[in-house]
Motif scaffolding. Structure first.
Motif, PDB file in Angstrom:
ATOM      1  N   ASP A 394       0.805  -1.223   0.000  1.00  0.00           N
ATOM      2  CA  ASP A 394       0.000   0.000   0.000  1.00  0.00           C
ATOM      3  C   ASP A 394       0.834   1.266   0.000  1.00  0.00           C
ATOM      4  OD1 ASP A 394      -2.270  -1.535   0.019  1.00  0.00           O
ATOM      5  OD2 ASP A 394      -2.414  -1.571   2.208  1.00  0.00           O
ATOM      6  N   ASP A 395       2.145   1.149   0.033  1.00  0.00           N
ATOM      7  CA  ASP A 395       2.986   2.342  -0.009  1.00  0.00           C
ATOM      8  C   ASP A 395       2.965   2.932  -1.425  1.00  0.00           C
ATOM      9  OD1 ASP A 395       3.809   2.287   2.696  1.00  0.00           O
ATOM     10  OD2 ASP A 395       5.205   0.645   2.227  1.00  0.00           O
ATOM     11  N   GLU A 396       3.637   4.075  -1.558  1.00  0.00           N
ATOM     12  CA  GLU A 396       3.654   4.775  -2.838  1.00  0.00           C
ATOM     13  C   GLU A 396       4.268   3.898  -3.907  1.00  0.00           C
ATOM     14  OE1 GLU A 396       5.392   8.895  -4.856  1.00  0.00           O
ATOM     15  OE2 GLU A 396       5.691   8.462  -2.722  1.00  0.00           O
ATOM     16  N   ALA A 397       3.574   3.788  -5.016  1.00  0.00           N
ATOM     17  CA  ALA A 397       4.024   2.893  -6.084  1.00  0.00           C
ATOM     18  C   ALA A 397       5.386   3.324  -6.616  1.00  0.00           C
ATOM     19  CB  ALA A 397       2.988   2.867  -7.203  1.00  0.00           C
ATOM     20  N   ASN A 398       6.175   2.283  -6.938  1.00  0.00           N
ATOM     21  CA  ASN A 398       7.501   2.449  -7.537  1.00  0.00           C
ATOM     22  C   ASN A 398       8.498   3.147  -6.627  1.00  0.00           C
ATOM     23  OD1 ASN A 398       6.731   1.248 -10.046  1.00  0.00           O
ATOM     24  ND2 ASN A 398       5.708   3.184 -10.598  1.00  0.00           N
ATOM     25  N   ALA A 401       9.982   2.026  -0.770  1.00  0.00           N
ATOM     26  CA  ALA A 401       9.124   1.421   0.242  1.00  0.00           C
ATOM     27  C   ALA A 401       8.049   0.546  -0.371  1.00  0.00           C
ATOM     28  CB  ALA A 401       8.484   2.521   1.101  1.00  0.00           C
ATOM     29  N   TRP A 402       7.879   0.594  -1.675  1.00  0.00           N
ATOM     30  CA  TRP A 402       6.858  -0.189  -2.368  1.00  0.00           C
ATOM     31  C   TRP A 402       7.461  -1.405  -3.087  1.00  0.00           C
ATOM     32  CZ3 TRP A 402       6.207  -1.038  -7.699  1.00  0.00           C
ATOM     33  CH2 TRP A 402       4.981  -1.581  -8.089  1.00  0.00           C
ATOM     34  N   GLY A 425       8.496  -5.155 -10.103  1.00  0.00           N
ATOM     35  CA  GLY A 425       8.855  -4.763  -8.743  1.00  0.00           C
ATOM     36  C   GLY A 425       7.989  -5.391  -7.691  1.00  0.00           C
ATOM     37  N   GLN A 426       6.933  -6.139  -8.075  1.00  0.00           N
ATOM     38  CA  GLN A 426       6.026  -6.772  -7.126  1.00  0.00           C
ATOM     39  C   GLN A 426       5.960  -8.290  -7.329  1.00  0.00           C
ATOM     40  OE1 GLN A 426       3.249  -4.695  -4.893  1.00  0.00           O
ATOM     41  NE2 GLN A 426       5.393  -4.100  -4.797  1.00  0.00           N
ATOM     42  N   ASP A 427       6.825  -8.831  -8.162  1.00  0.00           N
ATOM     43  CA  ASP A 427       6.822 -10.265  -8.456  1.00  0.00           C
ATOM     44  C   ASP A 427       8.143 -10.876  -7.988  1.00  0.00           C
ATOM     45  OD1 ASP A 427       4.333 -10.097  -9.664  1.00  0.00           O
ATOM     46  OD2 ASP A 427       5.223  -9.607 -11.627  1.00  0.00           O
ATOM     47  N   VAL A 450       9.435 -11.830   2.107  1.00  0.00           N
ATOM     48  CA  VAL A 450       9.408 -10.659   1.248  1.00  0.00           C
ATOM     49  C   VAL A 450       9.558  -9.418   2.119  1.00  0.00           C
ATOM     50  CG1 VAL A 450       6.876 -10.593   1.302  1.00  0.00           C
ATOM     51  CG2 VAL A 450       8.112  -9.380  -0.503  1.00  0.00           C
ATOM     52  N   GLU A 451      10.406  -8.511   1.690  1.00  0.00           N
ATOM     53  CA  GLU A 451      10.647  -7.242   2.377  1.00  0.00           C
ATOM     54  C   GLU A 451      10.687  -6.133   1.333  1.00  0.00           C
ATOM     55  OE1 GLU A 451      14.381  -8.080   4.132  1.00  0.00           O
ATOM     56  OE2 GLU A 451      13.566  -9.168   5.867  1.00  0.00           O
ATOM     57  N   ASN A 452      10.830  -4.906   1.807  1.00  0.00           N
ATOM     58  CA  ASN A 452      11.008  -3.781   0.882  1.00  0.00           C
ATOM     59  C   ASN A 452      12.492  -3.460   0.751  1.00  0.00           C
ATOM     60  OD1 ASN A 452       8.083  -2.665   2.424  1.00  0.00           O
ATOM     61  ND2 ASN A 452       8.183  -3.123   0.231  1.00  0.00           N
ATOM     62  N   GLU A 453      12.781  -2.626  -0.211  1.00  0.00           N
ATOM     63  CA  GLU A 453      14.174  -2.259  -0.426  1.00  0.00           C
ATOM     64  C   GLU A 453      14.748  -1.451   0.729  1.00  0.00           C
ATOM     65  OE1 GLU A 453      14.511  -0.317  -4.144  1.00  0.00           O
ATOM     66  OE2 GLU A 453      14.231  -2.145  -5.334  1.00  0.00           O
ATOM     67  N   ILE A 454      13.885  -0.788   1.490  1.00  0.00           N
ATOM     68  CA  ILE A 454      14.329  -0.049   2.669  1.00  0.00           C
ATOM     69  C   ILE A 454      13.651  -0.649   3.881  1.00  0.00           C
ATOM     70  CG2 ILE A 454      14.759   2.080   1.395  1.00  0.00           C
ATOM     71  CD1 ILE A 454      12.098   3.145   2.416  1.00  0.00           C
ATOM     72  N   PRO A 455      14.237  -0.534   5.100  1.00  0.00           N
ATOM     73  CA  PRO A 455      13.630  -1.122   6.301  1.00  0.00           C
ATOM     74  C   PRO A 455      12.287  -0.497   6.619  1.00  0.00           C
ATOM     75  CG  PRO A 455      15.923  -0.507   6.667  1.00  0.00           C
ATOM     76  CD  PRO A 455      15.526   0.104   5.374  1.00  0.00           C
ATOM     77  N   PHE A 456      11.497  -1.253   7.421  1.00  0.00           N
ATOM     78  CA  PHE A 456      10.207  -0.740   7.874  1.00  0.00           C
ATOM     79  C   PHE A 456      10.430   0.441   8.803  1.00  0.00           C
ATOM     80  CE2 PHE A 456       8.797  -5.338   7.350  1.00  0.00           C
ATOM     81  CZ  PHE A 456       8.259  -5.097   6.107  1.00  0.00           C
ATOM     82  N   ALA A 457       9.528   1.387   8.709  1.00  0.00           N
ATOM     83  CA  ALA A 457       9.602   2.536   9.615  1.00  0.00           C
ATOM     84  C   ALA A 457       9.117   2.171  10.997  1.00  0.00           C
ATOM     85  CB  ALA A 457       8.787   3.700   9.052  1.00  0.00           C
ATOM     86  N   VAL A 458       8.233   1.198  11.082  1.00  0.00           N
ATOM     87  CA  VAL A 458       7.713   0.710  12.360  1.00  0.00           C
ATOM     88  C   VAL A 458       7.900  -0.801  12.379  1.00  0.00           C
ATOM     89  CG1 VAL A 458       6.052   2.591  12.621  1.00  0.00           C
ATOM     90  CG2 VAL A 458       5.372   0.506  11.417  1.00  0.00           C
TER      91      VAL A 458
END
Length: 868
Positions: A394-398, A401-402, A425-427, A450-458
């Motif tokens: 649900d984060d900003e596309a592309n 964080a997405w 980027g989602q597969d 599965v994680e994002n390219e940057i760490p979670f903020a929370v």
């Protein structure tokens, strides 16, 4: 037993000092060891650490009971009470070993004594011991005891090994009173093992004081016996005060460790950390715990199941505590483990016993909810895509964080798979990076995070997915192990003999296929293979000198083929190292040589032998035939060939060359001898064979030609006399009339008797005359038809053979007479001239015969021309 003998030596020395009658109470004390040499005898060649050998005694003339000792051989140690023990394992390679022990007195002075450790098997201990029974313990009379002795004299105990084999009674120790020099002393013993239970275990010779044991002892039943020794006079009066002797039973490793229970049970949570203790096992040993005989150590023999690795648990070898050794416990996969535990004495190197520990893995909350996806992939495929997983964010596309980042966190210990993020980027795309083996692992359960390219903020839980990969079996080629096999055989191995069994295994164990064998590559055609067994046999003779052999090695390829619907073929390489056999005689490479007949220089010849080292040089040469008369040859490092003075010409020289195994071959050299000097070989003009001059050669050729001409003339003369030409027609005065039958189509039975052999004779007796006016043309000789059995075919027979004769290049010229039939020299019928004609000859006009050509000229001359 051995320690006791050494102790007796020590005690004997002290007793002698104490019983010295020449001394006085004020005599000075001399520090030192109780014996010059201590001998310890053992029943084994390998001595384990902790074993006690015996005791050495050192008197420093003080009241000290402890002394500092030092062993030169650091494999041994000496305690402060004089006990000698094994520090590190000792092997008596020569059956014995020697070393020295040092001790220091109160003044710091060093004293040394020699120690010898000898090997004597138990069955020989009795004989050895009986040879040394002169060691005694002296009991000192009360009136002779010196003050210094009273202060320092200690009677050491006696030692005897348990489980002695006898013979019994067996010597333990001997005591003796110094009063026996003045009166007869009688000895007796009392106490446990003597006159107390067990009664009669120890006995004493009342005259000599020798104490003996009557049966084997068991240290585990009783480890020591305290005896009281008595010395009595003949009247029953005590000659000495009673003396205590303690007999220690030396331990042997005759008891196995015993577990206190079997099986052991315990439980552990699947999320336990490494080092968590689960339970303890315990084993006891009845042997002496102060020795290695009673020291027990533990180890894990096996783990069932062995997954996820064979070292999921460890054990403390001293305490027996079983610990978690891997943090990969998984109750869902492996809820129970069974461990086989071994306990061994001798510090883990002796007698053993086995017990079982059953460990139950309890559940922990280590599995989050997940979805499962099943995929199928063929084995052995690399780079094949297994599955594409899609996620949402649900984060900003592309944005970083997405965009998703995938990783495999479990289920791929061998690194057979990889996961990459797709272009969207989602597969997450999982693919193979190593070949999968159906026979090794049919199923992979991958856990992908599965994680994002940057760490979670929370703080957020990590999303995971489970992918089950089923490996599909494919037919694989049989595998040779090893893929290249090398054997060594002599090159003269017998035909049809077995060389080696070269087998392949089919990796498709689930298919239960049959493997057959055949030759894939055999350049020389030497080998054959048994189809069902892979046994390689010799089909043709092997030859190390073959051009197919490189560096004495012959390479062949063997094929293994399974019987699948689409067969798969595996290849194995067979390298045959051929051992050389002396099967090639040496040869001389040169065929023609030239030398001068004056002061000729030796000619260097090259000798070649195809065999290997050991079957070649040194070579030896012999001149054969007439060679030794005019030639000389020797074999050295230059392989020289020499010639004496000869006339110029061409000579055939036969040299027999031998190799080191006396295998030889005759070699013929064409040696041209020129009229020259030294090494400058110059041949002028043509050189005749074997030294004949050109005039002689021409004379011989002329004589041969004349002889040949004479023979030809003789043959022509003989043929002329033999061949007699007969006229085509009989003479005019020959009045006989002959009837010639050439063919007749409707004759009666009497005129069908033909003599066909006469007709065939004309073909068989053709004149041997050939044309010489034209160049012959080489063409195949025609086939003449044989004489027919049916007389009706005589006409065809004549026509066919006439055509064959016309086309026969070996037949006589065309103007020669060919004889096809001969009807005899006379006729049984009467002359036709006797028959009357209706008209006389004069009425006939024969002049017309002149007009018929030359063939009728004879008839025209006979009948034409009127009355002439």
């Amino acid at each position: 037993m051995d320690v006791w003998r050494a102790t007796c030596l020590c005690l004997f020395g002290f007793c002698l000092q104490a019983s010295s009658r020449a001394g006085s109470e004020g005599d000075p004390c001399t520090p030192g060891f109780g014996s010059d040499t201590y001998v310890f005898r053992v029943e084994r060649l390998v001595l384990q650490p902790g074993r006690r050998l015996g005791t050495v005694v050192f008197n420093d003339c003080t009241s000290r009971t402890r002394t500092l000792y030092d062993s030169v051989d650091k494999r041994f140690r000496v305690d402060t009470d004089g006990t000698v023990k094994i520090k590190r394992q000792v092997t008596l390679h020569n059956g014995h070993t020697k070393f020295s022990i040092h001790a220091w007195d109160s003044q710091g002075r060093k004293y040394s004594v020699a120690v010898r450790v000898e090997h004597n098997p138990q069955q020989d201990e009795t004989q050895v011991g009986q040879a040394e029974q002169n060691v005694m313990i002296y009991v000192i009379s009360s009136f002779q005891v010196l003050n210094r002795v009273k202060r320092a004299w200690v009677i050491p105990p006696a030692y005897i090994s348990e489980n002695l084999r006898g013979p019994f009674p067996y010597h333990v120790v001997q005591i003796k009173s110094d009063n026996d020099e003045e009166t007869q002393i009688y000895y007796k013993i009392s106490g446990e093992g003597a006159n107390q239970p067990p009664v009669g275990l120890f006995i004493i010779d009342k005259f000599t004081g020798e104490i003996r044991v009557t049966q084997p002892l068991d240290r585990e039943s009783k480890s020591q016996y305290k005896l009281k020794c008595h010395a009595m006079t003949g009247t029953g009066v005590e000659a000495e005060k009673p003396m205590d002797v303690i007999v220690y039973v030396m331990d042997q490793n005759d008891n196995r460790p015993v577990f206190t229970q079997n099986p052991y049970t315990g439980s552990v949570a699947e999320a336990s950390k490494k080092g968590t203790e689960i339970l303890k096992v315990n084993a006891t040993d009845a042997d002496d715990p102060s020795l290695d005989n009673g020291v027990v150590r533990y180890r894990i023999l096996s783990q069932s199941p062995p997954q996820p690795n064979e070292a999921m648990f460890s054990i403390n070898s001293v305490t027996g505590g079983i610990l978690v050794n891997s943090e990969s416990l998984d109750r869902e996969k492996y809820p129970t483990y069974t461990l086989e535990i071994e306990a061994a004495d001798m510090d883990g190197k002796g007698m053993t016993t086995i017990s079982t520990a059953i460990i139950t893995v309890t559940d922990s909350n280590d599995n989050p909810p997940r979805f499962q996806q099943n995929e199928v992939i063929r084995e052995n495929e690399v780079g094949a895509e297994v599955v594409k997983m899609s996620v949402t964010d649900d984060d900003e596309a592309n944005s970083p964080a997405w965009k998703a980042k995938f990783r495999i966190v479990d289920g791929d210990p061998g690194g057979s798979f990889s996961v990459a993020t797709g272009p969207s980027g989602q597969d997450g795309i999982i693919s193979t990076v190593k070949p999968l083996d159906f026979e090794m692992n049919k199923l992979y359960v991958l856990r992908v995070a599965v994680e994002n390219e940057i760490p979670f903020a929370v703080s957020l839980p990590t999303a995971t997915a489970t992918v089950t990969v089923n490996v599909e079996d494919v037919n694989e080629a049989p595998i040779f192990k090893p893929t290249e096999k090398t054997i060594t055989v002599p090159e003269d191995v017998a035909l049809d003999s077995d060389l080696v069994s070269f087998k392949a295994t089919d990796p498709d164990t689930a298919r239960n296929q049959k493997v057959t064998y055949k030759i894939g590559s055999d350049p020389a055609g030497w080998l054959d293979v048994v189809k069902d067994s892979g046994l390689i046999k010799v089909k043709k003779e092997l030859d190390r000198e073959s051009p197919y052999v490189k560096n004495a090695r012959y390479k062949a390829l063997i094929l293994a083929i399974d019987n699948d619907d689409i067969p798969a073929t595996g290849t194995g390489t067979l390298m045959i190292e051929l051992q050389d056999i002396n099967d090639n005689a040496p040869t001389i490479e040169e065929y023609d040589i030239k030398v001068c007949n004056k002061e000729s220089s030796p000619v260097l010849l090259t000798v070649k032998d195809k065999d290997g080292e050991g079957n070649t040089f040194p070579f030896r040469v012999q001149l054969r035939g007439e060679g030794p008369k005019n030639w000389s040859a020797e074999m050295n490092t230059n392989r020289k060939f020499d010639v004496s003075k000869l006339e110029e010409g061409v000579y055939n020289v036969v040299l027999r060359v031998f190799d080191s195994q006396n295998l030889f071959q005759d070699n013929t050299l064409h040696a041209t001898v020129c009229d020259c000097t030294g090494s400058d070989v110059q041949c002028q003009g043509r050189i005749s064979e074997a030294g004949f001059g050109l005039p002689v050669i021409l004379g011989i050729l002329g004589a041969l030609l004349a002889l040949l001409l004479l023979v030809l003339l003789l043959l022509m003369f003989m043929r002329k006399n033999k061949v007699k030409k007969e006229p085509l027609l009989p003479p005019e005065d020959d009045l006989r009339d002959n009837v010639y039958y050439y063919d007749e189509e409707g004759g009666g039975e009497d005129d069908q008797d033909y003599d066909l052999s006469v007709l065939h004779r004309g073909l068989d007796n053709r004149p041997e005359v050939f044309r010489n006016d034209v160049e012959p043309t080489f063409m195949p000789a025609p086939q003449y038809r044989p004489r027919p059995a049916n007389p009706d075919e005589i006409g065809n027979f004549i026509d066919d053979n006439l055509k064959a004769a016309d086309n026969d290049p070996t037949a006589p010229p065309y103007d020669s007479l060919l004889v096809f039939d001969y009807e005899g020299g006379g006729s049984d019928a009467g002359s036709l001239s006797s028959l009357n004609s209706s008209s006389s000859g004069e009425d006939q006009d024969y002049d017309c015969l002149n007009e018929w050509g030359p063939r009728f000229k004879k008839l025209a001359d006979m009948y034409g021309g009127g009355e002439d």
